[in-house]
Write an enzyme that holds these catalytic residues in place. Sequence first.
Site, PDB file in Angstrom:
ATOM      1  N   LYS A 120      -3.451  -2.752   7.973  1.00 48.13           N
ATOM      2  CA  LYS A 120      -2.054  -2.604   8.379  1.00 48.13           C
ATOM      3  C   LYS A 120      -1.889  -1.837   9.687  1.00 48.13           C
ATOM      4  O   LYS A 120      -0.968  -2.109  10.466  1.00 48.13           O
ATOM      5  CB  LYS A 120      -1.260  -1.944   7.251  1.00 48.13           C
ATOM      6  CG  LYS A 120      -1.114  -2.823   6.016  1.00 48.13           C
ATOM      7  CD  LYS A 120      -0.286  -2.132   4.941  1.00 48.13           C
ATOM      8  CE  LYS A 120      -0.033  -3.058   3.763  1.00 48.13           C
ATOM      9  NZ  LYS A 120      -1.262  -3.511   3.114  1.00 48.13           N
ATOM     10  N   GLU A 203       5.897   5.521   8.695  1.00 47.86           N
ATOM     11  CA  GLU A 203       6.856   4.845   9.554  1.00 47.86           C
ATOM     12  C   GLU A 203       8.271   5.169   9.106  1.00 47.86           C
ATOM     13  O   GLU A 203       8.504   5.614   7.969  1.00 47.86           O
ATOM     14  CB  GLU A 203       6.631   3.331   9.556  1.00 47.86           C
ATOM     15  CG  GLU A 203       6.933   2.632   8.255  1.00 47.86           C
ATOM     16  CD  GLU A 203       6.647   1.134   8.320  1.00 47.86           C
ATOM     17  OE1 GLU A 203       5.941   0.694   9.246  1.00 47.86           O
ATOM     18  OE2 GLU A 203       7.134   0.413   7.422  1.00 47.86           O
ATOM     19  N   ARG A 294      -3.362 -14.930   3.292  1.00 44.57           N
ATOM     20  CA  ARG A 294      -3.684 -15.671   2.069  1.00 44.57           C
ATOM     21  C   ARG A 294      -2.437 -16.402   1.611  1.00 44.57           C
ATOM     22  O   ARG A 294      -1.359 -16.276   2.199  1.00 44.57           O
ATOM     23  CB  ARG A 294      -4.128 -14.699   0.976  1.00 44.57           C
ATOM     24  CG  ARG A 294      -3.103 -13.594   0.709  1.00 44.57           C
ATOM     25  CD  ARG A 294      -3.397 -12.798  -0.528  1.00 44.57           C
ATOM     26  NE  ARG A 294      -2.573 -11.603  -0.636  1.00 44.57           N
ATOM     27  CZ  ARG A 294      -1.326 -11.560  -1.057  1.00 44.57           C
ATOM     28  NH1 ARG A 294      -0.694 -12.686  -1.378  1.00 44.57           N
ATOM     29  NH2 ARG A 294      -0.658 -10.416  -1.141  1.00 44.57           N
TER      30      ARG A 294
END
Length: 489
Positions: A120, A203, A294
């Site tokens: 990430k 964040e 995926r």
Amino acid sequence: MHKFPFDTVLIANRGEIATRIIKTLRTLGLRSAIAYHEVDAQTPAVSMADLAIPITGRTPIASYLDIAQIIAVAHRANAGALHPGYGLLAENAEFARAVTNAGIAFIGPAPETIELMGDKIRARNFVQSNGFPVAPCAIEEDDPATFVSRAWAIGAPLLVKPSGGGGGKGMRIVRDLDALEVAIEQARSEARRHFGDGRLYVERYIESPRHIEVQVLGDSFGNLVHLFERECSVQRRFQKIIEESPSPALSPELRTRICETAVGIARAANYQNAGTVEFIFSGREFYFLEMNTRLQVEHPVTEMITGVDLIAEQVYAAAGRELALSQSDIVSNGHAIELRLYAEAPERGYVPTTGNVLLLEYPDNVRIDSGITQGQTITPAFDSMLAKIIVHSPNRIEAALKAHRAVRELVLLGCETNASLLARILSDEAFIEGQFHTGYLEENPHLAAGNFAAGMPAFLACAALLTGPVRESADAVPALHAALGSWRN
């Protein structure tokens, strides 16, 4: 029929996604093989596969994560390709690389892409460097000594997130900055436990956001398309339980912007095969959240509105075929809703439940992607999702009514599920009007209340005895007594 460079595909997964893959392989004229642990011996996927090969491990989940054993099974099955499904090893770059090095086609993106977008922190930096929107963020490994102070500088509320993994594990919302350091240590501990990776970042937490994701599809020739968006904001513990498409929050202009942004991100990453770009959306602004390299659990809603079999497209891409779809070929028709059926007790904090499936009857005239069968034992060994109910109608209101009717018609006795919660959500005014966000269930705790936990054994016994198939079975009553312990009629 397309000529493939392989005739057998090993499915390195279990449950409903394994059965879903097998169905498409049949339509493509390909043989299916599956690796399974003994606890899954009686599941539908094992009985449906053309070839089923047992695997072993210290725990059931460990057997499915044993890369060397899975590849050995692929060779034993003479599988020329491998589909990882979702979860387990699906986003493991080491696994994808090992499969490719073994001379087996990996039905997914390249290992390098999984490494880039599956991390990430790397993904966020990559997306930002290519000019796409991301939320204000502080990354621990940039400078561990100043991590906390940089997080303070962003200001509350904050979201502490692990770099690896997903499914909401290790995430913490911090509204009081005095609690930040405790939240960081809790998140780090959980991330290490689940993913073996304690790296974190923080964040800006967007209050009352919506979770919008875009399905993309690419090939090895540089072709990339999107298949519109999915609304995934109805969640508990950061995990989705209802998904739909189209999103009721997006105008045509916003839909175009967010879908084109997703394609731009995928193109920058040279993405091949199926993937999903996820965004946090608030008002008219959206920020990149992550990319799932995926197939997604919620892929059926996209299939229902577009008519595209995403697994078939995955197999074609892995076989080296050029994408047969152009963007103009892909049209969104009607509205689709997916309900995730979990073995859990919403009124007790969504704790997972177990039991024997004494009776199982699915509703008619809807799509069911199921990984369980009557007589099966639901154990705590795996994720608690049992099946998915997917509906499609000309518009959202009709789809919601159809989904509500379907979940009310579902019969599953022997194990507590979230079916009642799903029914209450579908009849809730805020959901009907499309006015919800990722904190919707937290703000409406009454929706999770009301399941009948007390007296459950007696209820299940009475319900089962009053149901035709069970009542007509001479063996039903003794079996029911044994299953329900000391309860008697």
